[in-house]
Each structure stands twice: as C-alpha cells, then as structure tokens.
Design a protein around this motif. Structure first.
Motif, mmCIF file in Angstrom:
data_model
loop_
_atom_site.group_PDB
_atom_site.id
_atom_site.type_symbol
_atom_site.label_atom_id
_atom_site.label_comp_id
_atom_site.label_asym_id
_atom_site.label_seq_id
_atom_site.Cartn_x
_atom_site.Cartn_y
_atom_site.Cartn_z
ATOM 1 N N GLY A 158 0.843 -1.202 0.000
ATOM 2 C CA GLY A 158 0.000 0.000 0.000
ATOM 3 C C GLY A 158 0.876 1.250 0.000
ATOM 4 N N ASN A 159 1.882 1.254 0.890
ATOM 5 C CA ASN A 159 2.803 2.397 0.958
ATOM 6 C C ASN A 159 3.513 2.577 -0.372
ATOM 7 N N ALA A 160 3.982 1.445 -0.926
ATOM 8 C CA ALA A 160 4.737 1.525 -2.176
ATOM 9 C C ALA A 160 3.875 2.138 -3.279
ATOM 10 N N GLY A 201 0.959 2.779 9.988
ATOM 11 C CA GLY A 201 1.164 1.565 9.181
ATOM 12 C C GLY A 201 2.487 0.861 9.448
ATOM 13 N N LEU A 202 3.601 1.601 9.341
ATOM 14 C CA LEU A 202 4.904 0.950 9.515
ATOM 15 C C LEU A 202 5.130 0.497 10.960
ATOM 16 N N ALA A 203 4.603 1.314 11.904
ATOM 17 C CA ALA A 203 4.766 0.939 13.322
ATOM 18 C C ALA A 203 4.117 -0.417 13.566
ATOM 19 N N ARG A 238 9.642 -3.880 -3.031
ATOM 20 C CA ARG A 238 10.602 -2.939 -3.621
ATOM 21 C C ARG A 238 9.861 -1.983 -4.558
ATOM 22 N N ASP A 239 10.217 -0.728 -4.462
ATOM 23 C CA ASP A 239 9.621 0.224 -5.416
ATOM 24 C C ASP A 239 10.723 1.115 -5.970
ATOM 25 N N ASN A 240 10.407 1.827 -7.047
ATOM 26 C CA ASN A 240 11.396 2.768 -7.572
ATOM 27 C C ASN A 240 10.908 4.190 -7.351
ATOM 28 N N GLU A 275 6.881 15.776 2.996
ATOM 29 C CA GLU A 275 6.339 15.924 1.643
ATOM 30 C C GLU A 275 5.229 14.929 1.375
ATOM 31 N N SER A 276 5.566 13.651 1.642
ATOM 32 C CA SER A 276 4.597 12.614 1.333
ATOM 33 C C SER A 276 3.333 12.800 2.155
ATOM 34 N N GLY A 277 3.537 13.225 3.421
ATOM 35 C CA GLY A 277 2.407 13.410 4.330
ATOM 36 C C GLY A 277 1.416 14.407 3.763
ATOM 37 N N TYR A 323 4.450 8.931 12.676
ATOM 38 C CA TYR A 323 5.480 9.706 11.985
ATOM 39 C C TYR A 323 5.303 9.553 10.487
ATOM 40 N N ARG A 324 5.290 10.681 9.782
ATOM 41 C CA ARG A 324 5.175 10.667 8.322
ATOM 42 C C ARG A 324 6.176 11.656 7.763
ATOM 43 N N LEU A 325 6.694 11.357 6.616
ATOM 44 C CA LEU A 325 7.599 12.318 5.978
ATOM 45 C C LEU A 325 6.785 13.527 5.531
HETATM 46 P P1 ADP Z 1 1.420 6.258 6.396
HETATM 47 O O1 ADP Z 1 1.627 5.380 5.229
HETATM 48 O O2 ADP Z 1 0.073 6.151 6.983
HETATM 49 O O3 ADP Z 1 1.871 7.603 6.213
HETATM 50 P P2 ADP Z 1 3.419 4.623 7.480
HETATM 51 O O4 ADP Z 1 3.799 4.356 8.878
HETATM 52 O O5 ADP Z 1 2.975 3.455 6.687
HETATM 53 O O6 ADP Z 1 2.345 5.695 7.539
HETATM 54 O O7 ADP Z 1 4.602 5.299 6.770
HETATM 55 C C1 ADP Z 1 5.314 6.308 7.421
HETATM 56 C C2 ADP Z 1 5.991 7.165 6.436
HETATM 57 O O8 ADP Z 1 7.059 6.513 5.800
HETATM 58 C C3 ADP Z 1 5.105 7.562 5.288
HETATM 59 O O9 ADP Z 1 4.360 8.675 5.618
HETATM 60 C C4 ADP Z 1 6.099 7.871 4.202
HETATM 61 O O10 ADP Z 1 6.557 9.192 4.337
HETATM 62 C C5 ADP Z 1 7.224 6.945 4.461
HETATM 63 N N1 ADP Z 1 7.149 5.785 3.552
HETATM 64 C C6 ADP Z 1 6.622 4.600 3.837
HETATM 65 N N2 ADP Z 1 6.777 3.743 2.820
HETATM 66 C C7 ADP Z 1 7.396 4.438 1.827
HETATM 67 C C8 ADP Z 1 7.801 4.128 0.480
HETATM 68 N N3 ADP Z 1 7.623 2.921 -0.068
HETATM 69 N N4 ADP Z 1 8.414 5.121 -0.230
HETATM 70 C C9 ADP Z 1 8.611 6.334 0.320
HETATM 71 N N5 ADP Z 1 8.252 6.655 1.572
HETATM 72 C C10 ADP Z 1 7.626 5.738 2.315
#
Ligand code: ADP
Length: 997
Positions: free
Chosen positions: A630-632, A692-694, A658-660, A681-683, A677-679
């Motif tokens: 899903g994240n990818a 999700g990752l936690a 794996r993603d590019n 830009e992506s956030g 925690y979210r990055l």
């Molecule tokens: P969410 O997906 O809900 O933001 P996650 O805990 O799954 O939370 O991910 C945390 C952060 O890690 C994401 O907000 C994103 O910034 C970064 N991240 C996760 N997976 C990827 C990925 N495949 N490529 C780039 N950044 C990612």
C-alpha cells in the motif's frame, strides 16, 4: 633391643672362647708332661730290667766259672795232668772279674749288696779248698788230695755258693718282676692321661669351635644386614621426596640425592668436596641477604636445627626455590661426630597454595561480611561455625550458646502469620543440620532487637564432608520484609492496572464498534450516492460526497490501526501460526492492490518460487504485505515499478517489497517506524495515519522477524523481512474456491476406512450435519467407487489393508475421473506434509473431533442445501443504516434480500423458512451471532445453511477459529468488505434479475 643383647653376649662368648683355649692348651701341656714323666719311668724300669738280666747273667757266669774251676781241679786231681788245670786257671782269672762286676752291678740293690760279701767269702773258701787239693795232689799225690775231696768240704762250699747264687738270682727275678709291674703301671697311667687329656681338650676345642662358628655366622649375618641397610639407605635417600645433602666434618659435601641435585643445580660429582656455602646458596626471601648456612649452625650448636621461614635457595641454574629444611649432626655409635645431614624441600607450590588459601579465606571473609544475604553455618550439634554480619543484622541476635531446641524462643521466630511460633526443630537451619534441603522457607523474626518483625526467606542445605558424611547445616537468609511489602503494593497496582487495561480494552472494542458502525453507514451510503443510483449529482455534490467517503475511510483505517497497535502493545495480539503458501498470499494481496496500482499506471509484479511456505498467521502476514505494498503504491509516482519478492535464505524466507519511488532520506529511515510519523512531503500529498509501519514492524517482530529498510533518496525503497520456513504446501486455493460453487444437490461424502467402528463414527458425524455418506471398507475398490459415485468429498484413512491409504491417495489423484474430488485424509499417521505432497486437500490427525471434521468437509465439499431456489438472502444486522445499506447493495446486484434487526428475529425467520444464505453480524442485542450460528449448526435442517459472517467485532483466536470452521465466509467490517461480499455471494448464490426499486 635385640641388637644390644646380642652385643652384650658377644664379649662374654669371646671370654669363654679364650678361657676354653687356655684350658685346652694347659690340659694338653699337662698331658705332655705327665706322659713324659711316665715315659721316663718306663725307660727306667726297662733299664732296670736290663740291668737285672745282666746281673742274672753275671750270677750264671759265676756259677759256670766255679764249675769250670772245679771241673779242672777234678781233672787234674784225677790225672795229675796240668793240662786239666788250664780251665781252672782261666776260671780263677775271670771269677774275680765277674765278682767285681757283680759287686758293681748290684750296688743299687741293698739286698744283693748284703749277699755279695757272703758270696765272696764262700767263693774264697771254695777257691782255697780247690787250691789246697791241687797243691796236695801235686805234693802229696792223689790220695791226699782225694782225702780232702772226699772230706766233702769242697762240696759243701759249692752247695752253699749255689744256694746263694740261686737266692741272688731270685732277688733279680723279683726286681725284674717289680720293674715290669712298674713299667706297666706307668704305661697305663700315661695312656689314661693322654686319652683323658685329649678327650677333654678335644671337647673344649669342639665347644670353642661351635662358639666360634656361631660367632662367625652371626658376624656374617650382621655384615650382610649392614650391607643391606646401607643399600636400602642409599636407595631411600635417592628416592626420598626431600632433597638430602650430607657433609663431612669440614662442611664439605659428601653426598647428595637426585632431588638435591636438581634443586641446587649441582651434580654430586661436581659438588663432592665443595663447601656447603657454595652448593647450598640460600638468601632471605624478603631482604635477599644471605642466610647462615644451617650446616654451620649445626657444627656450632651440635644439635638439630630448622631453617627460618622465607628462605630461598638460589640454584646454580639461576632458578629460585622457596624451601623448608632442617639439618642434623651425623654421629657414629661411639658418639663421634661425622658430619651434618641437611634435608630440605621445595615449598614453592606449597607457599603458593598457602597464599592462595589465605587469599581465598580473606576473600571468603570479605564476601561474607559484604554479602547482603545472611549466612549462618552450624555443626550437627548446633554449634555456630559462622554467623555473618548480615545474618546478625536481619535477626537482631547473633550466635548464641543455647542448644537448637531453644533457638525459636531465643531468636523469636514465628510463622509468616506472625502469631504461630516456629517450632525449633522445624527451623530451616535445624532441618539442614539434620540433612534436609529446604528452599525459601519464610520465617518471621520478632525479638527485643527487632520489635517490628522482619520476614526472612531462608534456604537451607546440609553441610556434607567429602565422604558424604553430615557435618552440619548452612542457611542463607534473605530479608524479604520490604519485598513482601512491595509485592503487596505491586499486587494492588497490578490489579489496578489489569482493571484499567481491561477497561481500556473494553473501551477500545466498544469504541471501535460504536465508531465503525456509523462509519460503515457513512461509507456505504456515500458510495451509493456516488453511484448516482438515486439521481444525478452536481459537480459540487460529487466532490462533497467524495470528501465524505475519503474522510470516512481515513477514520476507519485509523481506528483499526489504533486498535491493532494497542493490542500489540498490550501483548494481546495472538497469532495463529500455520504453514502459509507465499505464492497464494502474494496473489491475494496483489489482487487487492492491483486496482490501486492500475489507477496510477504502476507496474505491479510478484516474484516467488511456487511451493515456498512460511510459518505465519495468515491474516497478519497479508496485513503486513498489504501495508508495505500500500505504501509503495501510495508513495511511488505514476508509472512506477513495484515488486513483491520472496526467496529462501538460510533457514527462512526473505520477503521484499521494492519500489522505484522517491526513497527515504537516511536521517528519516529510523523515524518512519515510529507511530504517527510521516515524511513531510509525502504526508502532505497522501492520506495516511503514520501508524502503518509501526504496526507492520511489530507484526513482523511478533512472527520472529525483523523489518528492515534499504533506501536511497531518489532510487526507491526496499522493505524486507525474513520469516521461518514452513514445510512446502500444495497449492489448494484454486480448488477450494472452485468447490464452493452454487448447487442445490445434497453433498455426498465417500468415507474410505477399513475399521468399521471408525467408519461408523465418521458416518454418524457427517450424517448429523446433513451429508449423505457412502462407506468404502475395501480400499482396493476405492477408486472404482469414487469414479462411479463422484462424491463431493472423500475422507481417507492411511493405515489400511490390503492397500494402504497412500496408494489409494495416489491412485485417486492420478485418475482424471477422481483427481478433482476434494480429499481429506483422516488418519493416526501424523504426516500432513506427505499428505499434501501426494495431493490431499486437508490432513486431519486422529482423534478428530466432530467440529474439525465437519469444518474440513464444509470447506471442501459442496454444501448441501435444502433451500429452494429463489429464497432470499437474510441480512441480520442491528445497525439500521448498515442493514439498509447491505440490503440496498445486494438488491442492486440482483439478489432477493430479507432482513432481521436482531437475533430473535433472525432465529424466527430461519425457523419459518430456510433462506438461501445468511449474512450475519456477531454483535446483536439479545441473541448474539455466535449463539445463532451454534444453534443452526447443531440442527440437521440448518447444518449446511451457508452463513457469511460480517462483523466489526475484534475476534479472539478461538472466535476466529470457530467462525472459520462453522461459517462459510468471514468478513471484517474494519477492512474493505463490500466487493469481497459480492464476490463471495456470486460463488454461492445466483442473483436473479430483479426489477429496480
Ligand atoms: P502512512 O503510510 O500512513 O503515512 P506509514 O507508517 O505506513 O504511515 O509510513 C510512514 C511514512 O514513511 C510515510 O508517511 C512515508 O513518508 C514513508 N514511507 C513509507 N513507505 C514508503 C515508500 N515505499 N516510499 C517512500 N516513503 C515511504
């Protein structure tokens, strides 16, 4: 002792031998003298006899001369011839001579001496008569002369002479006889003396010889003994464990044994005659100053001396030895000093051991005084051998002299209740002293020094000697007063925490249910509205509905994530670990994600060897994949590439997503695993909770893996983890789905089992659940029967005769007529992997309970259904909007729908008429979904009624297991379920064309 008496005896013997010799010699001398004297006597007697014979001869001679003279006279007288006078004259001449000789010869004999003058007179007279007659003849002729002759005077003289001569001869005979006796006597005596003397001296000599012989052999023995003991002594000295050096009176070395040689570094040959100072070079250990040689000290003091401690021997080779020695004078029997003997040994090791012992003792003392635990040791009589400071402090009283039966009173010991006195003979130390081991006995101590009682935990062990004999007991005291107090507090706190946690759990599950239910309605209806089923929407309306839908979805996933996370954190996340086919898990996840990827024109691929299996919880494993994938998809820009890969590595299977995409900056790589925690830009761009990752990381950890990340900014990301490998599985998914096809025919199960009782048991279990059963007790006919019967499922035993189950299994799976029939192995042989390998769809190990068996059959066999086509799908749901939404959705798909708002209603409806299928919520007022399901499954009529569970309840492991066994489909409202529900329904029920409402 024996030696001394022997020594005393020796001079006495010697004296005896001397005396014997003198005696024997004297005796022999005496014998010599005596026999000499006797010899002389014999000689004398012999001479005397000879003399007597001579005298006798003289006497006879005299008589013969006289006869000769008379004969001459007579001749002349008769003849007057002078020639006849010649003998007369010759006689006359020799008579005097003979007489003189006679006189001479008899001078020694007084008897003869008396006779000689008498004889002389008579001879004179006779001779005179003869002369006269001769003269007369000459002068007067014959007659005159005759007259005188005839006168007889001459004859008388002659007779007298004859008689006297005879007397004298007798005398000589007597003398000779006497002498002969004398001679014999002397000879006899001499013989006796010689014999007796010789005998005596011979005896003495024999005695002396015996004494001498004994003395000599004793001496020889003594000599041998001496030699032996000398040899023994030198061997002993050579083999003795101590070093030995002997010196002469000048202090020069005269002997060294091998040990002395090795310690001093000198050989005996080199050292002989050298000064002791040189060979035995010793210094004080501390000062390194020379120490007086003990040999000198012995010379000075004349007695045994020991060496002062701390002496070091400097070996010629440069080595040093800690030594211990003593020196003693060597004195002869006579008391004369011969030298000094020095005995010493290397005590380097001993010293080291002593130091070590003392160090350990100090350490032991230090430990005992510093340990916080009390240590008390007593011997078997109750005498205290050790009572460390901590023990004294805990008890308040140290070692006492009282006997053990007084201890309880003395120390004030009680049971933990603080009231019951602890009986002395039950005290841990007393029990340990009696050979018992006791652990963690709690003893309360209250005495004058500890008016506020202290609680001790005491562990006791018997103290045993090396031979295993009981020496006493040792106890270790642990003051647990504070701990107990803390425990009580902790217990309260724990109960409190448990209550709180229980409350939290309840709160969360209620909350989630309460939140999800309306959210489901929000999502459902917004979906329906968006479909413009109820009239066209303006652009604005569509946007707003979209906002509602997006917000609702976000909220729903947030709630699920929070619940998951709190469950994991509380350690309440249970995993149902099983062998999972990686390929099928990938397929499932990809099928869900594909539409999303398609939307972004992303290339989604899976790379996995078929047959790879991991040991994991199916739901959670897929959740992990879903999150990562899903994240990818989410963070990779349009047109990107995403790959799901798995490969064996070591003992596990490495899974990679794996993603590019944009990649993750190194600085953030740790933080993204933190909750929320979210990055940046992506956030901003994408929706998400940051949970999700936690959750993913913790889920992977729960499976025993570690979630890792390799990423470079601008180069994409690779999330990876490794899970344990499970035995390979045969792909069964496809068939499972295929089986659950729509049918109204009663399901028939072929039971292949040669044991009649087991066969009947399985049969009754299946029949009670509404299946038709055909028994096959002859495995060799199984294929034939199965091919003809075409059952919905087959159960197969393994241990059978004449053909075993494995063979039957292979046959069934090879034959195209039977290969597609689901096959469930029911056996005591626990080899599921073998079963799967040979194509079994399910493998159950006996004993199999009814639920498991029916579950397995239900999963694989075509369910029997008495439902008449055209019967509705019953939606049991208490939340009105949800119920309405589901009904609406199903109707929209062309299904006939009936609804029930609670359990009671549902029960009544099913009792009245069997529906086609039931969609059942679990959390219902009055009668729960579980109760309903239980009831339906227990009844023959409803046993096969298809039930789809759709719930928002957080299910426990057991509940999930139960539902998997007894319900056809299990859907969670917290996950996207709309499409899944429709898909599942399509497999089971045919929608009928319906008029649009
Ligand atoms: P969410 O997906 O809900 O933001 P996650 O805990 O799954 O939370 O991910 C945390 C952060 O890690 C994401 O907000 C994103 O910034 C970064 N991240 C996760 N997976 C990827 C990925 N495949 N490529 C780039 N950044 C990612």
């Amino acid at each position: 002792m024996a030696n001394t008496s022997k020594n005393n005896r020796w001079p006495r013997k010697k004296r005896l031998i001397h005396i014997g010799f003198v005696a024997a010699a004297s005796l022999l001398l005496l014998v010599g003298v005596e026999s000499y004297r006797d010899t002389i006597r014999v000689a004398e007697a012999a001479a005397a006899r000879k003399h007597s014979f001579e005298v006798r001869g003289l006497l006879s001679d005299m008589a013969a001369r006289l006869v000769d003279a008379e004969t001459g006279q007579r001749g002349f007288l008769l003849t007057g011839d002078d020639a006849y006078l010649e003998p007369y004259h010759a006689a006359m001449k020799s008579i005097d001579q003979v007489l003189a000789e006679l006189k001479n010869s008899t001078a020694d004999n007084p008897v003869q001496q008396k006779h000689v003058p008498e004889l002389e007179q008579l001879i004179d007279k006779k001779l005179a008569e003869l002369q006269r007659t001769i003269d007369l003849r000459k002068q007067n002729g014959l007659a005159a002369a005759n007259a005188i002759v005839l006168g007889g005077e001459g004859k008388r003289y002659m007779d007298q002479i004859r008689s006297l001569l005879a007397d004298m001869q007798n005398e000589e005979d007597r003398v000779r006889a006497f002498r002969a006796v004398e001679m014999t006597d002397a000879l006899n005596r001499s013989t006796r003396i010689v014999v007796a003397g010789n005998l005596l001296s011979a005896s003495i000599l024999v005695v002396i010889f015996a004494l001498l012989f004994r003395a000599l052999s004793q001496r020889k023995r003594a000599q041998e003994g001496l030699e032996k003991s000398e040899k023994w002594l030198s061997t002993t000295l050579a083999s003795i464990g101590d070093a030995v050096i002997a010196t002469d009176m000048n202090g020069a070395v005269s002997f060294m044994n091998p040990i002395a040689e090795s310690l001093t570094g000198w050989t005996l040959d080199d050292a002989r005659g050298k000064s002791m100072d040189l060979v035995f070079d010793i210094v004080n250990k501390e000062t390194r100053r020379p120490v007086e040689n003990p040999v000198k000290k012995v010379f000075r003091e004349g007695k045994v001396v020991g060496l002062a401690d701390h002496t070091i021997l400097l070996s010629k080779s440069g080595k040093e030895f800690d030594i211990e020695d003593s020196a003693a004078p060597i004195t002869a029997n006579t008391g004369a000093a011969l030298g000094v003997v020095l005995v010493f040994r290397d005590i380097t090791d001993k010293k080291f051991a002593e130091q070590e012992t003392s160090r350990q003792k100090d350490l032991f003392q230090l430990i005992l005084s510093t340990v916080t635990d009390g240590v008390v040791v007593a011997d078997t009589n109750g005498k205290f051998l050790l009572f460390n400071a901590a023990a004294e402090q805990f008890i308040g009283v140290g070692a006492v002299d009282q006997s053990p039966d007084q201890w309880s009173q003395q120390y004030g010991t009680f049971r933990p209740d603080g009231v019951t006195p602890f009986l002395s003979n039950e005290l841990p130390l007393v029990r340990a002293m009696n050979g018992e081991s006791v652990d963690a006995i709690e003893v309360l101590v209250r005495n004058a020094n500890h008016p506020e009682s202290r609680l001790l935990s005491i562990t006791g062990r018997p103290l045993k000697g090396e031979d295993g004999s009981l020496k006493g007991g040792v106890v270790v005291l642990h003051d647990i007063t504070e701990r107990k107090r803390a425990e009580v507090i902790m217990l309260h706190a724990k109960e409190q925490a448990e209550r709180t946690s229980q409350f939290k759990d309840q709160f969360l599950s209620t909350m989630s249910h309460e939140l999800r239910t309306p959210l489901n309605a929000v999502l459902g209806f917004s979906d329906l509205l968006a479909d413009e089923r109820y009239g066209p929407l303006t652009e604005k309306q569509r946007r707003y509905i979209n906002h509602i839908h997006t917000g609702g979805k976000h909220l729903l996933s947030l709630i699920s994530d929070i619940l998951d996370l709190s469950k994991i954190e509380a350690g309440r996340m249970e995993l149902a670990l099983e062998s999972l086919s990686v390929q099928s898990a990938f397929a499932e996840v990809l099928s869900v994600m594909q539409p999303l990827a398609d939307k972004k024109s992303q290339q989604l691929s899976a790379n996995v060897e078929p047959g790879l299996a991991v040991r994991a919880d199916s739901t959670r494993f897929k959740q992990v994949l879903m999150n990562l994938l899903g994240n990818a998809v989410k963070f990779t820009p349009n047109g990107g590439r995403i790959e799901l890969a798995a490969r064996p590595i070591g003992g596990g299977i490495r899974v990679e997503v794996r993603d590019n995409g944009p990649g993750i900056p190194p600085a953030e790589q740790q933080r993204i695993f933190e909750a929320f925690y979210r990055l940046r830009e992506s956030g901003k761009k994408s929706e998400g909770t940051g949970l999700g990752l936690a959750i993913t990381q913790r889920l992977v950890e729960l499976h025993g893996g570690q979630l890792g990340l390799d990423s470079q900014l601008g180069q994409g990301s690779c999330f990876h983890f490794t899970l344990p490998t499970a035995p390979a599985l045969r792909e069964t998914l496809a068939r499972k789905i295929e089986i659950a096809t729509k049918s109204t025919a009663p399901a028939r199960v072929l039971v292949i089992e040669d044991d009649r009782i087991t066969a009947q048991l399985i049969q009754s279990q299946l029949v009670s659940a509404g299946y038709q059963v055909t028994l096959c007790e002859e495995p060799q006919r199984a294929l034939e029967i199965a091919a003809q019967l075409q059952p919905s499922a087959i159960t197969l035993d393994i241990v059978m005769k004449p053909k075993n189950g494995w063979e039957v299994l292979v046959q069934l799976k090879r034959d195209p007529r039977t290969a597609g029939i689901p096959l469930i192995v029911v056996s005591i042989v626990d080899q599921p992997s073998m079963g799967t390998l040979l194509g079994a769809d399910e493998y159950l190990v006996k004993p199999v309970d009814k639920t498991t068996l029916l579950g397995a059959i239900a999963r694989h066999a075509r369910p029997r259904s008495d439902a008449t086509p055209g019967q509705p799908i019953l939606v049991v749901e208490d939340d009105t909007p949800t119920r309405e939404f589901i009904a609406e959705m199903l109707s929209a798909q062309g299904y006939v729908v009936a609804t029930a708002a609670d359990g009671v209603e549902a029960r009544a409806q099913v009792a009245a008429s069997l529906p086609e299928l039931v969609i059942l919520d679990m959390m219902l007022p009055q009668v729960s979904g579980f109760e309903l399901l239980g009831e339906w499954r227990a009844s023959l009529r409803t046993a096969a009624l298809p039930v789809f569970v759709l719930t928002s309840k957080d299910l426990s492991q057991e509940e999930q297991h139960y539902l998997r066994t007894h319900a056809e489909v299990l859907l969670h409202k917290q996950q996207p379920w709309h499409e899944a529900l429709i898909k599942q329904l399509e497999r089971v029920v045919t929608p009928r064309p319906m008029e649009k409402v």
